[in-house]
Structures are given as C-alpha cells and as structure tokens.
Design an enzyme around this catalytic site. Sequence first.
Site, PDB file in Angstrom:
ATOM      1  N   ARG A   1      -1.051  -3.202  -8.824  1.00 48.70           N
ATOM      2  CA  ARG A   1      -1.244  -1.275  -9.216  1.00 48.70           C
ATOM      3  C   ARG A   1      -1.078  -1.890 -10.329  1.00 48.70           C
ATOM      4  O   ARG A   1      -0.617  -2.898 -10.988  1.00 48.70           O
ATOM      5  CB  ARG A   1      -0.033  -0.900  -8.545  1.00 48.70           C
TER       6      ARG A   1
ATOM      7  N   GLU B   1      -3.575 -11.697   1.120  1.00 48.05           N
ATOM      8  CA  GLU B   1      -4.331 -10.894  -0.232  1.00 48.05           C
ATOM      9  C   GLU B   1      -3.743 -12.187  -1.408  1.00 48.05           C
ATOM     10  O   GLU B   1      -2.702 -11.544  -2.029  1.00 48.05           O
ATOM     11  CB  GLU B   1      -4.017  -9.609  -0.716  1.00 48.05           C
TER      12      GLU B   1
ATOM     13  N   ASP C   1       5.204  -4.803   3.140  1.00 45.19           N
ATOM     14  CA  ASP C   1       3.939  -4.311   1.457  1.00 45.19           C
ATOM     15  C   ASP C   1       4.967  -5.256   0.308  1.00 45.19           C
ATOM     16  O   ASP C   1       5.492  -4.253  -0.490  1.00 45.19           O
ATOM     17  CB  ASP C   1       4.068  -3.114   0.921  1.00 45.19           C
TER      18      ASP C   1
ATOM     19  N   HIS D   1      -9.761  -8.006   0.910  1.00 47.11           N
ATOM     20  CA  HIS D   1      -8.752  -7.528   0.822  1.00 47.11           C
ATOM     21  C   HIS D   1      -8.873  -7.434   3.513  1.00 47.11           C
ATOM     22  O   HIS D   1      -8.484  -6.282   3.856  1.00 47.11           O
ATOM     23  CB  HIS D   1      -8.496  -5.871   1.438  1.00 47.11           C
TER      24      HIS D   1
HETATM   25  C1  GAL Z   1      -2.492  -3.458  -0.440  1.00 48.87           C
HETATM   26  C2  GAL Z   1      -1.361  -2.615  -0.722  1.00 48.87           C
HETATM   27  C3  GAL Z   1      -0.650  -1.552   0.041  1.00 48.87           C
HETATM   28  C4  GAL Z   1      -2.063  -0.976   0.442  1.00 48.87           C
HETATM   29  C5  GAL Z   1      -3.004  -1.510   0.649  1.00 48.87           C
HETATM   30  C6  GAL Z   1      -3.951  -1.005   0.959  1.00 48.87           C
HETATM   31  O1  GAL Z   1      -2.645  -4.247  -1.259  1.00 48.87           O
HETATM   32  O2  GAL Z   1       0.330  -3.384  -1.769  1.00 48.87           O
HETATM   33  O3  GAL Z   1       0.540  -0.301  -0.922  1.00 48.87           O
HETATM   34  O4  GAL Z   1      -2.242  -0.209  -0.952  1.00 48.87           O
HETATM   35  O5  GAL Z   1      -3.133  -2.319  -0.174  1.00 48.87           O
HETATM   36  O6  GAL Z   1      -3.564  -0.208   1.452  1.00 48.87           O
END
Ligand code: GAL
Length: 348
Positions: A83, A314, A249, A181
Amino acid sequence: MINKTSGTVVDFDEYQEQKIKKFSLTNQHGVTLSVLGLGSTIYEISVPTKTGKRNLVLNYAHSRDYLDNPFYVCMAIGRTAGRIANGRLMLDGQTIQLPTNEGSTTLHGGAQGFNTQIWQGEIVHATNEDVIKMYHEQASSDGFPGQMLVCVTYSLTKDDVVEIKFSANSNEKTVFNPTQHTYFNLGKTETIKQHWLKINSNQVLELDKQKIPTTKKLPVAHTSFDFQGSTKLGTAIAAMSDTNEKGLDDLFVVQPDESGIIAELADPETNISVAIESKRNGLVAFTANSFTEEHMNLIRTKGVGRPYAGIALEPETLTGLEKENDFSEIELQPNRPKSYTIKYHLHF
Ligand code: GAL
C-alpha cells in the site's frame, strides 16, 4: 517418462475478446507449474500423490473470475506490492500523485497493475529445462513514471524448485517492487488452519487504520505473531479472534536462514511443504481473512469463497522502515534493469 522439464502451451479461454493462454512446465517427478496470460497468474503448482495430483494453489476455472474480487488470487503484482498511503509516491523529493484503488490508498500497483494486464508469453525450449517467459510493457498511463518493460521467467528445476524471476527496465526513474500473490493450500481441507507456518522474523511492522505500515517495528516475541518456531495456523488465528483482522495480514521483517529460506508452510496430513527463498527484507502473510462467499468462484471450495481458504505468502521489499514515505529501496533507475527472484522449494 519425460527426462527434463518440458513445456507446453494451450488455449485457456477468452477475456475481453482476447485469447488467454496457459503455459505449463512439467518435470521428471511429475510436478506441474502453469501460468496464465491474464495477470501472469500462477494457475497450478501440482505435485504427484498416490492417486493422482494435488494442486497446492488456489485457482479459478475462468479468467473473468480472477478480476471479479479484490483478492489477487495467485496473480503477479506490480509495479509495487503493498500500500502507498494517499497514493503519494515520493521520488527525488517530488510527490507523484498516483491514482488510488482502495479508498485513499494505492494497493498492489493500482487499478492498472500487472495483475490486470494480458501478458504475452512463450515457452523457451532448452536442452535441460524449458522455461516460461512472460512479457509485458507497463505504460505510464497507470500513473507511475516510466514505460517499463517487464519479463517474468518461471522455471521448475529437477529438484522441484519453482523459480520466479521478475526483471524490469524503465526509460525513466520509477519504482519496482514486484511479488507473486500465490495463495497456498497444501492440504485436503477447505482451510489452512491445520497447516504449520514458520517465518524467520522477529519483528512485524505496526500498521495504521488503513493498514499502512508506520516506521515502528514491533517485536513478535511472546505475541501470536511469533512464527520463529513452527506454529499451527489454527491456533494463531484463534488467538487473533479479538483483532479487527481476525487472522494474519502483516508485514514481517525477515532474515533469510543459511539456505536463503525466509518461511516454510507445511501440512502434516498430506506431508507436503513449501519453503520460500527470497533475498528481500519482507514477507506479507495474509490468511485470506476477508474472503467473501460471493465473487469467489474458487475451484477448490466449489465456487464459494471462505475465510482462511488459503494463505498468501508474498516476499517483497519493505520501504520506509526508517523514514516515512521513503521509497529509495525500490527505486528503478532509467535504463538500469533490475531483477528479483522468489523460489518455492516443494517437498512432497
Ligand atoms: C495482501 C494485503 C491484504 C489484501 C490482499 C489482497 O497483500 O496485505 O490486505 O489486500 O493482499 O486481497
């Protein structure tokens, strides 16, 4: 029986009137890795079992399902994973206002990130090991500076290591912090609560309300974020039941061990594990806490999404660890190509 990693290409389906192809590699042990043209998405990493094959990653039957929800299932992420607060990117003391795609935040490269693009691909045939090469030219219409040529090379070794190498070259100074991802579920069950996770990390980043990391690093010792010893995910998730997130998360500051491994996920029932190798300083672990029932036409859960259906691990570069809005760690200089490699060591 094949005696090398060999590749094939088939038509997968169509998305926005364009043909989406599926590129696959299979090695001597019968391990298969496949990648879709839409989003340079890992569609399959499957290993042989006594009765057939087990796919270790979440996937969908149709390309359109991948962009029907905000979960980036197994897709390539860029230019920047994670982010960016208020979409404000600082480069050389200048603020570049990026388009935002999650409230006031720019998440995972924004609305025109790598995952939304249709990539060109090919199987490069070689004597010992065919590889998949995916190509894409990321235009500055995504709001970031620079036309960026990106190539992701996927290989599968005879020792069952999946290698993902992201390379980029830009004509202007920009940022590059890619990841894949991938959501793993190594088991027979519909959630990953029976899996064990180990992360070589003694610190996690503090997050603000928008889930943007602050410069504060929190020690994990004596908290439910301590995965330095292998920990059962169900136990850790239960211990997080009174948090907003109700699961992981989080951005872990990682130290690779002597073999370069930063994390390991294992399922005791199937006896399958994956060890993740990366040279970068961070790992996001996301236990799919917010997966919704609808718009999650996952093959494994028969068309219904559910929290904890998989875990995304990730590897990425953590930015701004010392100073807020400091993106210097992920700068990409003009005409100076840069690469990052992620490896999944499969054991089955
Ligand atoms: C991760 C992120 C989560 C969510 C996810 C996608 O990388 O930390 O908050 O956005 O991706 O759904």
